[in-house]
Structure formats: C-alpha cells, structure tokens
Design an enzyme around this catalytic site. Structure first.
Site, PDB file in Angstrom:
ATOM      1  N   LYS A   1       0.817  -1.207   0.000  1.00 56.04           N
ATOM      2  CA  LYS A   1       0.000   0.000   0.000  1.00 56.04           C
ATOM      3  C   LYS A   1       0.862   1.275   0.000  1.00 56.04           C
ATOM      4  O   LYS A   1       0.440   2.324  -0.462  1.00 56.04           O
ATOM      5  CB  LYS A   1      -0.945   0.021   1.203  1.00 56.04           C
ATOM      6  CG  LYS A   1      -1.836  -1.200   1.390  1.00 56.04           C
ATOM      7  CD  LYS A   1      -2.803  -1.419   0.243  1.00 56.04           C
ATOM      8  CE  LYS A   1      -3.971  -2.327   0.575  1.00 56.04           C
ATOM      9  NZ  LYS A   1      -3.621  -3.736   0.792  1.00 56.04           N
TER      10      LYS A   1
HETATM   11  C1  LIG Z   1      -4.397  -4.923   0.448  1.00 50.86           C
HETATM   12  C2  LIG Z   1      -3.616  -6.174   0.391  1.00 50.86           C
HETATM   13  C3  LIG Z   1      -3.914  -7.185  -0.534  1.00 50.86           C
HETATM   14  C4  LIG Z   1      -5.082  -7.100  -1.482  1.00 50.86           C
HETATM   15  O1  LIG Z   1      -4.918  -6.083  -2.423  1.00 50.86           O
HETATM   16  P1  LIG Z   1      -6.198  -5.541  -3.247  1.00 50.86           P
HETATM   17  O2  LIG Z   1      -5.703  -4.389  -4.030  1.00 50.86           O
HETATM   18  O3  LIG Z   1      -7.199  -5.135  -2.197  1.00 50.86           O
HETATM   19  O4  LIG Z   1      -6.710  -6.654  -4.066  1.00 50.86           O
HETATM   20  C5  LIG Z   1      -3.081  -8.290  -0.571  1.00 50.86           C
HETATM   21  N1  LIG Z   1      -2.037  -8.426   0.281  1.00 50.86           N
HETATM   22  C6  LIG Z   1      -1.739  -7.484   1.198  1.00 50.86           C
HETATM   23  C7  LIG Z   1      -0.596  -7.701   2.112  1.00 50.86           C
HETATM   24  C8  LIG Z   1      -2.503  -6.325   1.287  1.00 50.86           C
HETATM   25  O5  LIG Z   1      -2.203  -5.388   2.186  1.00 50.86           O
END
Ligand SMILES: *Cc1c(COP(=O)(O)O)cnc(C)c1O
Length: 505
Positions: free
Chosen positions: A116
């Site tokens: 993120k």
């Molecule tokens: C948010 C997240 C996901 C999923 O990603 P999306 O964009 O919501 O599909 C997978 N792995 C981790 C560690 C995350 O933080």
C-alpha cells in the site's frame, strides 16, 4: 484526459477533480475515458530510468491537467526521499522453484512494510495538488476503511499533511496484532483511528455510505471541509499501482531476463479489493506484454467463483484467515473491470451494482464472462495450504514470504498444474513483509504455536530465518498506544462528526 463514472457516462471530470473527490456522487468509480498506449520502444526508453522517472512517464499520460513540474515534484517526494529501504522501491528476487521461473516483485520496502505504501506515499502529494487545482479551499477529510494495511499506509502518508485530516476504521477482530499495533501507535496531529465491531465489508460499506450521504456532505461543506478517499476506489491510489508493473518489466529487460520484443509474462496477484490486479489489467491494456493475470484468493473465494462462472455472490460465510488483508467479500474495483469489459456500458454496470446491493448477487452475460476468462486465471487456497506453501518455499528456496504472498504462490502452482505453462516468466506480487504476520509465518515454518508475545515471535522469526527485522516493525515495541476507540458500524457517522469537531458546534 477526463474521467467518467462507471455508473454514468454523462459524468466527465478532470483528474484533479476525480482524485480530490475520490468517489463519484452516484456511488460509481472514476475511470479514465481512454487508456494511453506504451509501445516496445517506450519500454526500451524506460529501461534505464529510475523508478521515479518511470512513474513520471506513466503519470504524465493520465494526469493531463498537471504540469510536468508538478508531476516530477510528486514522484520525487514519494520515491526518492529515503522512505523506502531500497534504491529501487519495487525490486524483484528471482526464485527457480522446481520447473518454473518466479520473479518475486517485493512491494514492501516502504515505511509500513506492505504494498500500500507504493501508492500511499504518492497519493497525499497528488491530492494536495488536486485540491489546489480545483480551488476547493477546503480541508480534505480522508475516510479510510482498512483490512489492515491500507490504514497504516494512509496514516503514514497523510500524517501532518496540511489541509487534510484522516480517520481510519478497521475491523476490531480482522487485523493482525502487528497491523493493529502499527495503527494504534500512529503519530501525527491530524490522524484518528477507530476499531469497528464488524468485518472489513461492514467498514467499507459504512464508509461508502458516509461519502454519498447528502446531509453529512452538506454539514462538512458548511464547516469548510470535504470528504476524500485513500482507498483503492480513489483513482489516485490505483494509478501509482500501474507503475510497478511497467517498472518490473523494464527491470527484467535490463537484466536480460526478457530479451524479445513482445515477450509475455504472467502476473500473479494476491487479491482482496481487486485494486492491485486491476492495475495489472490496465497495464496490460496499455501495451505491457502480459499473457495471464492470475487472481489468487484465500478462503474468501468470491472472486474465484466470479471469474470462473460469471456469478458474483457475496452471500456466503465470511472467513477470518491468516491473510486478513484479503478477507473481503465485496471487491469494489471489480466494478471498474466490468465497465471496461462491457465497452463502457455504465447502465449495465449500474444495474449489476444495484442487484448486488439489493440481493447480494449478480450474473454477468456470456460475452463479458468470455472476455474475463481470456484474461484471467483464478484460484484460491485455505490457511493450511498457505502455511504449507510458506514452509515449502522456505525449505527449498530459503526465501521467506508472508501469508498473502504465499496464497499467490500456491495459486500459481495450481495454474502451472492445470495449464503446463512452465515457460512464461512469471511475476508473483509479494505484497507484505513476513514480519507483519510474524506469528503465522513462524507457525508455518517451525510449527510454533506458543503464546509468546507478538514481539518475541518477530525476534524468533528473525533468528530462525536469518533475515533482518524491518526497522518500522522493530521500532513499534517502544511506541505508546494513542488510539483505543471502538464503535459499531451504525455509529461511524457520529465518530466522523466528533473527529471533525462538527458535533461540538
Ligand atoms: C491490500 C492487500 C492485498 C489485497 O490487495 P487488493 O488491491 O485489495 O486486491 C493483498 N495483500 C496485502 C498484504 C494487502 O495489504
């Protein structure tokens, strides 16, 4: 380039407006009216650039209302200021796992140790510039629903950013101990965190309701504020995620791993809200040579069913798993995919979304399903299989991956078993540091099921695997807890009114 709403083709706004607003007033998501194309020679031209410069090229094609200086300023601040513990914020590690070649795209070298950060280190800069452009003069109140990682990354990105306040809601029993600790200890004068009684879907649905509540929006406006979003419903979140797919391809070219024009890769993405894999889909449509997009889910396998049958049915048990950031039954960004696959039929998309809201279910037509299946392979695995994969990769490759990434590796193995495609170089998106989920990863590798403290497990994992503890995780132990509030999903509005100070006036 302007942006439309997935639920109303009549809408047309600038990038700045779309980013500032986050979500369209009709509940739809903003999408670019067309996708720019990047040719092989564009890729060659980007091959020897750094990450920030590659980001600049991609962003320039989408943010036509931003000046080149503005875009450069944003990407330089996000990716070159030492926030990432690596010169390349999105490096890959090569693993030859049995017959297949896997390139682990490690997106967790940022300040909160999850992918993120790739978007949320950039979004605050894009958002503050967008607010200036639309001359809002208002304070942006960023509401976030998180399944664990977005919350912390958004808090870290927006802390003390002028002209913004940020409020994060997380499901009280739906995040890992480290994720909770990361959020509850957050520093900054403009930040708030609140646990809610419910799961991620309750939090996300609650936040979407607040965004589109007319009365609440009016109250905010009277008080010189406006809502915005740091979730992947915001175009400003998704756009930075397109960059690393181009970047890793350029790195593979630069390393000679890819040596032919048009040579295809597979991309495997552990998926929850469908944001990260949608960015890969857009990259493919923009000209990146991609064979299959492989969508990996945990026991919450609503997407696996949808991508295989064309039926989206959220009425099913919600499972709390060891990959909590994927514990999601309403994957918001799928709406953007449907818009694209119907050739921009906003009436059709609005109809399906209404069915989902009313009956919890919809079915797409055969033409759309056929297009889905051309592009995607989809699979899922449960916690036991996730743990077995962590152990196997550690034993055979001496590589430690987190629980989410392990789901991706497992589903990639399913793909190879079903298709015999051992040839195509495959990028597996590694979304979090194993230290964010230290208890589960340690348990997978050693069988440890002790009641040792979370921090002891972090230290133990480091000893067992011989890998360093990331500084942001090591530093948490001594940080004071600042937030311990909780509320029901129904009381989220009151929390917003309190945090913004409106309730007291
Ligand atoms: C948010 C997240 C996901 C999923 O990603 P999306 O964009 O919501 O599909 C997978 N792995 C981790 C560690 C995350 O933080």
């Amino acid at each position: 380039m302007n942006y439309k709403s997935t639920r109303d083709n009549g809408v047309s706004v600038t990038a700045a407006q779309a980013i500032a607003q986050g979500i369209c007033g009709d509940g739809g998501l903003f999408v670019p009216e067309k996708l720019p194309r990047f040719s092989y020679s564009d890729l060659c031209g980007m091959q020897h650039l750094g990450y920030a410069e590659r980001a600049e090229r991609i962003l320039t094609a989408f943010l036509t209302d931003f000046t080149p200086e503005e875009i450069r300023d944003c990407v330089v601040k996000a990716y070159t200021g030492g926030k990432f513990d690596n010169d390349n914020p999105a490096p890959f590690t090569y693993l030859q796992n049995g017959k297949v070649n896997m390139y682990m795209l490690e997106l967790w070298h940022g300040p909160t140790c999850a992918f993120k950060d790739m978007a949320l280190q950039l979004l605050p800069h894009l958002l503050t510039k967008s607010l200036q452009k639309i001359k809002s003069g208002k304070t942006a109140v960023i509401l976030v629903a998180t399944s664990g990682d977005t919350g912390k990354a958004a808090l870290e990105g927006f802390k003390d950013v002028e002209g913004t306040k940020i409020l994060v809601f997380y499901p009280e029993n739906g995040v890992s101990p480290m994720q909770k600790r990361q959020m509850d200890t957050q520093e900054g004068g403009n930040v708030s965190v609140c646990a809610i009684e419910g799961n991620f879907d309750d939090a996300q649905t609650g936040v979407k309701k607040l965004f589109t509540d007319r009365e609440l929006n009016r109250l905010l406006e009277q008080n010189g504020m406006m809502f915005s979003s740091a979730n992947s419903i915001n175009w400003g979140r998704l756009l930075p995620q397109i960059v690393y797919y181009f970047s890793v391809y350029c790195d593979l070219m630069a390393h000679g791993e890819i040596d032919r024009e048009g040579e295809e890769i597979n991309i495997v993405v552990p998926t929850g809200n469908f944001g990260n894999i949608l960015a890969a889909y857009y990259a493919k449509k923009m000209g990146l040579p991609v064979k299959k997009l492989i969508c990996a889910s945990n026991a919450n396998n609503v997407l696996t069913e949808f991508l295989n049958t064309g039926v989206y049915n959220r009425s099913r048990p919600f499972h709390t798993t060891i990959s909590p950031s994927m514990d999601i039954l309403i994957s918001s960004n799928l709406e953007r995919l449907l818009y694209d696959l119907t050739g921009g039929d906003s009436a059709k998309v609005a109809g399906w979304m209404k069915e989902l809201a009313v009956s919890g279910k919809y079915r797409v037509d055969d033409a759309v399903l056929a297009r889905v299946q051309e592009q995607f392979f989809s699979g899922f695995c449960d916690d036991e299989a996730t743990k077995a994969t962590i152990k196997e990769i550690h034993n055979t490759e001496n590589y430690v991956c987190d629980t989410h990434t392990a789901v991706a590796v497992n589903v990639y193995h399913q793909y190879v078993a079903q298709t015999d495609d051992t040839e195509t170089p495959t990028v597996v998106v590694s979304t979090a540091s194993p230290y964010k989920f230290a208890g589960s990863v340690l348990n997978a590798i050693t069988g440890d099921a002790s009641a040792a403290s979370d921090f002891d497990k972090v230290k133990e994992l480091s000893v067992v695997t011989g890998t360093p503890i990331p500084a942001p995780i090591a530093g948490l132990e001594s940080k004071p807890v600042r937030f311990c509030g909780r509320c029901t999903a129904a009381a989220m509005q009151d929390t917003v009114l309190q945090i913004t100070g409106i309730a007291r006036k």
